[in-house]
Design a protein around this motif. Structure first.
Motif, PDB file in Angstrom:
ATOM      1  N   ARG A  26      93.387  59.007  69.026  1.00 32.77           N
ATOM      2  CA  ARG A  26      92.832  60.014  68.130  1.00 32.77           C
ATOM      3  C   ARG A  26      94.113  60.359  67.046  1.00 32.77           C
ATOM      4  O   ARG A  26      94.999  60.137  67.058  1.00 32.77           O
ATOM      5  CB  ARG A  26      92.872  61.407  69.027  1.00 32.77           C
ATOM      6  CG  ARG A  26      92.063  62.378  68.474  1.00 32.77           C
ATOM      7  CD  ARG A  26      92.023  63.218  69.652  1.00 32.77           C
ATOM      8  NE  ARG A  26      91.349  64.699  69.200  1.00 32.77           N
ATOM      9  CZ  ARG A  26      92.147  65.685  68.782  1.00 32.77           C
ATOM     10  NH1 ARG A  26      93.576  65.674  68.843  1.00 32.77           N
ATOM     11  NH2 ARG A  26      91.523  66.841  68.222  1.00 32.77           N
ATOM     12  N   GLU A  71      85.072  63.176  64.672  1.00 26.54           N
ATOM     13  CA  GLU A  71      84.583  63.874  66.058  1.00 26.54           C
ATOM     14  C   GLU A  71      83.928  64.908  66.152  1.00 26.54           C
ATOM     15  O   GLU A  71      83.167  65.642  66.955  1.00 26.54           O
ATOM     16  CB  GLU A  71      85.731  63.945  67.051  1.00 26.54           C
ATOM     17  CG  GLU A  71      86.585  65.057  66.508  1.00 26.54           C
ATOM     18  CD  GLU A  71      87.811  65.273  67.408  1.00 26.54           C
ATOM     19  OE1 GLU A  71      88.017  64.569  68.694  1.00 26.54           O
ATOM     20  OE2 GLU A  71      88.489  66.309  67.458  1.00 26.54           O
ATOM     21  N   LYS A  88      93.701  65.668  75.481  1.00 24.40           N
ATOM     22  CA  LYS A  88      93.593  65.323  74.254  1.00 24.40           C
ATOM     23  C   LYS A  88      95.121  65.878  73.459  1.00 24.40           C
ATOM     24  O   LYS A  88      95.538  65.376  72.613  1.00 24.40           O
ATOM     25  CB  LYS A  88      92.811  65.894  73.641  1.00 24.40           C
ATOM     26  CG  LYS A  88      91.865  65.183  72.635  1.00 24.40           C
ATOM     27  CD  LYS A  88      90.271  65.804  72.253  1.00 24.40           C
ATOM     28  CE  LYS A  88      90.229  67.291  72.155  1.00 24.40           C
ATOM     29  NZ  LYS A  88      88.967  67.456  71.695  1.00 24.40           N
ATOM     30  N   HIS A  89      95.613  66.979  73.920  1.00 20.47           N
ATOM     31  CA  HIS A  89      96.796  67.441  73.303  1.00 20.47           C
ATOM     32  C   HIS A  89      98.086  67.198  74.148  1.00 20.47           C
ATOM     33  O   HIS A  89      98.232  67.280  75.218  1.00 20.47           O
ATOM     34  CB  HIS A  89      96.494  69.274  73.087  1.00 20.47           C
ATOM     35  CG  HIS A  89      95.282  69.522  72.315  1.00 20.47           C
ATOM     36  ND1 HIS A  89      95.123  69.219  71.079  1.00 20.47           N
ATOM     37  CD2 HIS A  89      94.014  69.941  72.812  1.00 20.47           C
ATOM     38  CE1 HIS A  89      93.929  69.550  70.599  1.00 20.47           C
ATOM     39  NE2 HIS A  89      93.134  69.911  71.589  1.00 20.47           N
TER      40      HIS A  89
END
Length: 905
Positions: A4, A39, A297-298
């Motif tokens: 990402r 996204e 994700k973070h």
């Protein structure tokens, strides 16, 4: 592969470089596809084909050196009782036994590739002993990429080589600058690549550089990282020097296991008998590795989610043995340690990591300054990072090494620095926040291997355990590449300008052809022919390589010429240094820095450059490229905004996340003596001050070259402010210890206001000083007297016949000047309690005609010092009055000016 990427609004229009590693399979497919998909938005997608049919793959190197089944050698093989006493063990381990003959009985160059913890340092020690036996009187140099490694080597060899054998050991790093006498008499020098680069640039006129017969390079696989080019340049220079002086220089390079050891060996001049590249599995203590992937994700929530698995790993693999937990930032050390404590409490085992009695623990905690560390240490969990005070760091290290606390949470730099093996190593997350890129990037594989290498203690364990917690998409990558040694590639191409400029200034390169020849000595040249695609070269034919190098030299020399550092001759081939280039090489600055200074401070046309204020000069200083490496961490822009409110000089509010703005704020905070918001900023300030003095010295030379007296004196004033941590406009008495603003105001009114000046106080006797500072306690008065006695009183006068200097018009003459200290001779180090490292006292002697600077000389002043200034006489005959200035580079309030009568005939 998938990952990402977050595009930040502020950088939306900039080009971004994204690097990732993917496997290639045989037979090669015709192409790979790189797909970029939004996204958030439908149909927002780009596909870029990556053709593989023209790819030149590097040749696979020879297999690893097999570990032979030899009988372990006893210490007695050294044949010298004094040497035997250096080693605690009775027998050398299998790796050391195999290398012993080549290291101790020959002068062959060596390249030793073996995993962390296999005892490579002993090879270096054997090579030093070989110098003592075969080349007495010659020097050995140990080069390590990190100051922490140099410090560890100094501590270890200080006990062994200096303590047992009486050798003179000298450290040469950014923190420690020994004098020339210490360097000349040293037997072993321990240094960093940058420092040895700056010293060895002048090898033609530095005898102690030519006396070196052994160069030991530790962690040579770091050649492929950001600071690698410096390592490359010093090895190439030492080899070139050896070829010019016919004096043999032996190279011993230590590294982890490599994929392309043969290329490194060719470059270092290592023959087949000196190349030892063992497999990663030859560790004396076998290693068990667990890789576990974590979704999320973070970054911050993912790190928090890894704390429970970290605790479980400790309880499972090392409940009563030492554990090292590596994290990416100082903040993470605190958060991880606090979470581990809460898991201990939840299990009702709060003291499980403490291995000493309560009184000893309370005593250890009482001496600590860091609040978070005091809290965590009570539960047997230490934290370790560069922001800790030295006393705190030493306490934690001693407790962990002694096994009195069982868990140490540390930033990744500890993996390289201090050698603390543990039974279990947990690598908690393999990314860190890159302030320059403004995003999280992966640690280099070498760093992860180094951290894992700390697992398993040779004396105590029969195996070690490493647990690596990674982001889920990276799990396969680590499983595939962790034991597949990476080829080391060169980064010299990216930093070629400054190294070519240094060689031009030093006289090694006098033409473009010399520059091409110089490149053939480098590792970059070796890899260019082996892996051309990596360096954007289409084919590895001699013609293509030759054309590539010529084009590289043309563009590099062209950029240096545009920056004003070198001049290309009328023939288009010869190259000679210009003053700016010599300043950059002498002060170890980047060519962009001196070009920027020249543009900001230089004259336009025949007029003198405009006079700049202190605030403008500070901005020019902080725009130097040297400060671009200053880390700006997550959310520090808001911290900088608060700090900017307290600083007297305004900064650009749109660039609060810029390293240059942060450097400006830290300098102002240092000079204003403001409390800093966090311990990270204390460490950052040390780095800024370290660079600032060197950059300021260069600014003085550049402003003097433009002839602007005002700007030159302004930069000298900033140099004084940085050393003393006080503004020139503030009361001078505030520079003394224990003096408050009210006390300074009341004392300053005495003797008709003369007591406000330090130079007047320095002339008073101890009794008079005690009377003036009667409001202070006896101990405080002693401190004040000690500080005042450190200040210099210098008598300066032109030594001209009949009090005037007679010159013929338009000719060059010499102005003799006599200087002498009227109080005690200078101490080795200046009085500067707020400056983070020792500094010697220096002076500038300046001759000016009105606002125009005519001559400048940098010097130190003793009891009786003579100096000469070269002066160009004015064109018109007549009588002139010039001014001679004596300016300190360290003290505020001790500058002098003396009129000089000049008669032009």
């Amino acid at each position: 592969h998938k990952e990402r990427f977050v595009l930040i609004k502020a950088k939306a229009r900039e080009a971004h470089l994204l690097a990732f590693t993917i496997p290639l399979f045989e037979p090669l497919p015709p192409q790979y596809l790189v797909r970029v998909v939004s996204e958030s938005f439908l149909g927002c997608e780009t596909v870029v084909p990556l053709p593989l049919n023209n790819l030149n793959l590097p040749a696979s190197g020879p297999a690893h050196t097999p570990l032979l089944d030899l009988r372990p050698l006893p210490r007695a093989a050294l044949g010298n009782a004094a040497y035997e006493s250096l080693f605690k063990f009775a027998y050398f381990n299998p790796v050391q036994t195999q290398i012993f003959h080549a290291a101790y009985h020959t002068d062959a160059n060596l390249l030793v590739g073996a995993p962390t913890g296999s005892g490579k340092t002993v090879t270096a020690e054997l090579a030093v002993l070989r110098v003592l036996n075969a080349h007495p009187g010659r020097k050995a140099v140990y080069v390590a990429p990190l100051k922490a490694l140099v410090r560890e080597r100094m501590a270890d060899w200080g006990r062994k080589l200096a303590g047992n054998l009486g050798l003179r050991l000298v450290e040469l790093t950014g923190d420690v600058s020994p004098d020339v006498h210490a360097l000349r008499t040293a037997d072993v020098l321990c240094t960093t690549p940058e420092k040895w680069d700056s010293v060895s640039r002048g090898w033609q006129h530095r005898g102690y550089v030519r006396d070196v017969s052994l160069v030991i390079i530790d962690e040579v696989h770091l050649l492929g990282e950001e600071r690698g080019p410096v390592l490359e340049v010093i090895v190439s220079r030492m080899r070139y020097m050896a070829s010019q002086t016919d004096a043999d220089v032996r190279f011993v390079a230590l590294t982890s296991s490599l994929a392309n050891a043969q290329d490194l060996a060719d470059w270092l001049g290592v023959g087949e008998a000196g190349l030892f590249n063992f497999k990663a599995s030859v560790r004396p203590v076998p290693l068990e590795v667990h890789i576990s992937g974590h979704a999320g994700k973070h970054y911050c929530p993912r790190m928090a989610a890894m704390n429970k698995p970290t605790y479980r790993a400790i309880v499972q693999h090392a409940p009563d043995k030492p554990t090292l937990v590596f994290v990416s930032s100082r903040r993470q050390t605190r958060l991880t340690a606090l979470d581990l404590i809460s898991f201990c409490s939840a299990d009702d085992r709060a003291g499980q990591f403490v291995n000493m009695d309560r009184d000893e623990l309370d005593k250890a905690v009482a001496g600590l300054r860091d609040q978070a560390l005091r809290h965590t240490l009570a539960f047997g969990i230490g934290i370790h990072h560069a922001g800790l005070a030295e006393g705190d760091r030493n306490t934690v290290e001693e407790l962990f090494v002694a096994g009195k606390i069982l868990v140490l949470v540390s930033t990744s730099t500890l993996a390289w620095g201090v050698n603390f093996p543990a039974h279990l190593v947990v690598v908690k997350g393999t990314e860190y926040y890159d302030g320059k890129e403004k995003r999280y990037v992966d640690f280099p594989i070498t760093d992860v291997l180094q951290m894992m290498g700390r697992a398993g203690r040779p004396q105590y364990d029969d195996h070690g355990v490493a647990v690596i917690l990674v982001h889920e998409p990276k799990k396969n990558f680590y499983r595939k590449f962790l034991y597949e040694p990476f080829p080391v590639e060169s980064c010299l191409q990216e930093q070629l300008h400054d190294h070519v400029n240094a060689e031009v200034a030093g006289g090694t390169i006098a033409s473009k052809q010399d520059a091409v020849d110089y490149l053939t000595w480098t590792f970059f040249f070796r890899r260019l022919t082996q892996n051309p695609s990596y360096y954007h070269l289409d084919a590895a034919t001699p013609e293509a390589v030759s054309a590539f190098l010529s084009e590289l030299v043309e563009s590099t020399v062209g950029d240096l010429e545009a920056a004003g550092c070198v001049a290309v001759g009328d023939d288009g081939v010869s190259v000679e240094p210009l003053p700016l280039g010599q300043v950059a090489a002498f002060y170890y600055l980047k060519h962009e820095t001196v070009a920027g200074f020249s543009a900001e401070l230089g004259a336009t046309g025949a007029e003198l450059p405009p006079a700049l204020s202190t605030a403008e000069l500070m901005r020019v200083l902080c725009d130097a490229a040297e400060f671009s490496e200053l880390p700006v961490r997550h959310n520090e822009d808001s911290v900088n905004a608060l700090l900017a409110l307290e600083c007297p000089i305004a900064v650009d509010e749109a660039a609060l996340d810029s390293p240059h703005t942060k450097a400006h704020l830290l300098l102002q905070a240092h000079i204003s003596r403001l409390p800093l918001p966090m311990s990270d900023y204390v460490t950052d300030t040390k780095g800024v001050l370290d660079q600032a003095v060197r950059v300021l010295q260069a600014m003085v030379d550049i402003t003097a070259d433009t002839g602007s007296l005002h700007n030159t004196l302004g930069v000298m004033g900033i140099c004084q402010m940085v050393c003393q941590a006080g503004w020139l406009s503030s009361p001078q008495l505030l520079l003394l210890p224990h003096v408050t603003a009210d006390l300074a105001a009341s004392i300053g009114r005495r003797d008709g206001g003369r007591c406000a000046y330090l130079a007047h106080l320095a002339e008073l006797s101890d009794a008079e000083l005690n009377r003036v500072f009667g409001a202070l306690t006896e101990r405080e008065r002693r401190d004040v007297v000690r500080a005042v006695r450190a200040f210099p009183l210098v008598d300066v006068r032109p030594a001209c016949e009949d009090g005037k200097l007679v010159l013929a018009r338009d000719s060059e003459g010499t102005l003799p000047v006599v200087l002498g200290r009227t109080n005690r001779p200078p101490a080795r180090k200046i009085y500067a309690p707020h400056f983070p490292k020792p500094k010697t006292e220096g002076w500038w002697l300046v001759l000016a005609d009105g606002d125009e600077l005519l001559a400048l000389k940098r010097m130190s002043v003793g009891r009786d010092t003579k100096a000469e200034l070269q002066v160009l006489a004015p064109e018109e005959p007549g009588s002139y009055e010039f001014t001679l200035y004596l300016v300190s580079d360290s003290y505020i309030g001790f500058d002098q000016q003396v009129p000089v009568r000049v008669v032009v005939t």
